[in-house]
Scaffold this active site. Structure first.
Site, PDB file in Angstrom:
ATOM      1  N   ASP A  96      37.974  40.758  33.773  1.00 55.07           N
ATOM      2  CA  ASP A  96      39.112  40.317  32.968  1.00 55.07           C
ATOM      3  C   ASP A  96      38.715  39.929  31.546  1.00 55.07           C
ATOM      4  OD1 ASP A  96      37.679  38.079  33.677  1.00 55.07           O
ATOM      5  OD2 ASP A  96      39.423  36.849  34.169  1.00 55.07           O
ATOM      6  N   GLU A  97      37.560  40.406  31.085  1.00 53.78           N
ATOM      7  CA  GLU A  97      37.061  39.918  29.804  1.00 53.78           C
ATOM      8  C   GLU A  97      36.126  40.953  29.191  1.00 53.78           C
ATOM      9  OE1 GLU A  97      34.504  36.010  28.265  1.00 53.78           O
ATOM     10  OE2 GLU A  97      34.742  36.439  30.406  1.00 53.78           O
ATOM     11  N   ASP A 125      40.471  38.365  26.548  1.00 58.43           N
ATOM     12  CA  ASP A 125      40.314  37.628  27.804  1.00 58.43           C
ATOM     13  C   ASP A 125      41.681  37.433  28.445  1.00 58.43           C
ATOM     14  OD1 ASP A 125      39.284  36.154  29.862  1.00 58.43           O
ATOM     15  OD2 ASP A 125      38.741  34.402  28.659  1.00 58.43           O
TER      16      ASP A 125
END
Length: 396
Positions: free
Chosen positions: A101-102, A11
């Site tokens: 983003d993860e 993350d």
């Protein structure tokens, strides 16, 4: 054999704000807020002052007057995300993206060539820092749930491995809010029964949790409290819904103004639906009131469709029905979502055995916009209205 779980949860830290600090060295170490009217992201220096995502810009500036406020640059965030996901896929073929983003990564089959999961995680963090110039936190555990909890605890810019023999020792002291599915309301119900930690919830009788929270939620939380999560990392899974929302501030909004916002939202997400070659049956609107409570209203269509007109008509009916509630309680956010999705394959036709022709016009308009830009053709009610920010998304 290793006592480390095969699942990594990676993350990026305060993604938008980190990209801004990376691209402007003058911002490093300073509190940064991305977005003026509503906070889209805040650096950890700003978070230390109490600034949070989705907070109003005025409140954020009162909490952190020394913060630097920068406009969002969605193209920069998309480019950074692409580089990071290239690192993920270079690490393992088993990547399940959750957002830009993860992601979850399964590295269980890489022990001989990559070493222990913790070593793979260390190299991943170093490679992301080298190739993307961004900090990333990684949690390593036996289950997806625990890996995500570990990454949350390790933030910012950290690595946390939860070995098999220390899973419950790590998990049980955490507050119940660490469990997926425990929001503000559920946390209050549990607190009223004296349950504030995951360990206390784990020690509760399942029948008591079911009577308190319902069969599905009670059983789900009891399983997570014991780290029972059988889900595997899924590759190529398609999203279950497509949605968008717009923060409206705290001023009063007329029904006509809300209708224009809804038109823009449905126009945008219907185009995304068709681009993914999918159809939907359920239309949902989301409302956030002046006291920041939320409600949703949904309608399921008789037939699946990707036609903007049909979807907009359903959403408008929901909005009109909610207007008395909005007039009484105010509104600070309006959102729309399409769910109950299916692939755009031939489906059984309803009488009189004619396909809807509504999407033919939509498809033609999509082609014009793809070639000449979104503003080439638009609805009359949207003329002169600034485009809403479109948050970067993973490919469907």
């Amino acid at each position: 054999m290793t006592d480390e779980g095969p699942i990594l949860h990676a993350d990026l830290d305060s993604f938008y704000a980190s990209v801004e600090q990376r691209d402007d060295p003058a911002l490093k170490g300073r509190p940064v807020i991305v977005g003026g009217g509503v906070v889209l992201a805040a650096s950890y220096e700003a978070k230390a002052c109490g600034v949070r995502t989705a907070m109003g810009g005025a409140q954020a500036r009162r909490l952190c007057p020394q913060a630097v406020v920068v406009p969002p640059r969605m193209s920069a965030y998309s480019a950074a995300s692409k580089v990071v996901f290239e690192v993920f896929h270079d690490t393992t073929p088993w990547v399940e993206g959750l957002s830009i983003d993860e992601a979850f990564l399964d590295v269980g089959g890489l022990t001989r060539i990559g070493g222990r999961p913790s070593r793979i995680a260390e190299r991943l963090r170093a490679t992301v820092a080298e190739r993307a110039g961004l900090p990333i936190t990684v949690g390593v555990a036996r289950t997806k749930f625990l890996a995500k909890v570990a990454s949350r605890v390790a933030k910012p810019d950290g690595l946390l491995v939860v070995p098999h023999d220390a899973e419950l020792e790590f998990l049980h002291p955490l507050p119940v809010g660490a469990l997926w599915g425990v929001g503000k309301v559920t946390a209050e119900k549990l607190r009223a029964r004296g349950i504030t930690t995951v360990g206390q919830l784990a020690a509760s009788e399942p029948v008591d949790l079911v009577s308190m929270l319902g069969r599905a939620a009670g059983g789900h939380l009891h399983a997570l409290a014991h780290n029972r999560d059988p889900r595997r990392v899924e590759v190529g899974r398609r999203r279950g819904s497509i949605g968008a929302q717009r923060a409206l501030g705290r001023g009063r909004r007329t029904p006509a103004e809300l209708d224009v916002v809804l038109v823009a939202l449905i126009d945008r997400i219907a185009r995304r639906l068709r681009a993914a070659r999918r159809v939907c049956r359920t239309v949902t609107i989301r409302l956030r009131f002046a006291d920041f409570t939320r409600v949703t209203r949904s309608h399921t269509l008789n037939e699946p469709t990707a036609g903007t007109g049909v979807l907009l008509a359903a959403a408008r009916e929901l909005l009109v029905a909610a207007l008395p509630m909005i007039a009484d309680r105010g509104i600070t956010l309006l959102g729309a979502a399409l769910s109950n999705l299916a692939d755009e394959d031939p489906f059984q036709l309803a009488l009189p055995f004619e396909r809807q022709r509504a999407t033919q016009l939509d498809t033609a308009l999509d082609a014009v916009r793809d070639r000449f830009g979104k503003a080439a053709v638009t609805r009359a009610v949207l003329l002169g209205r600034p485009d809403d920010l479109e948050v970067p998304l993973l490919p469907d």
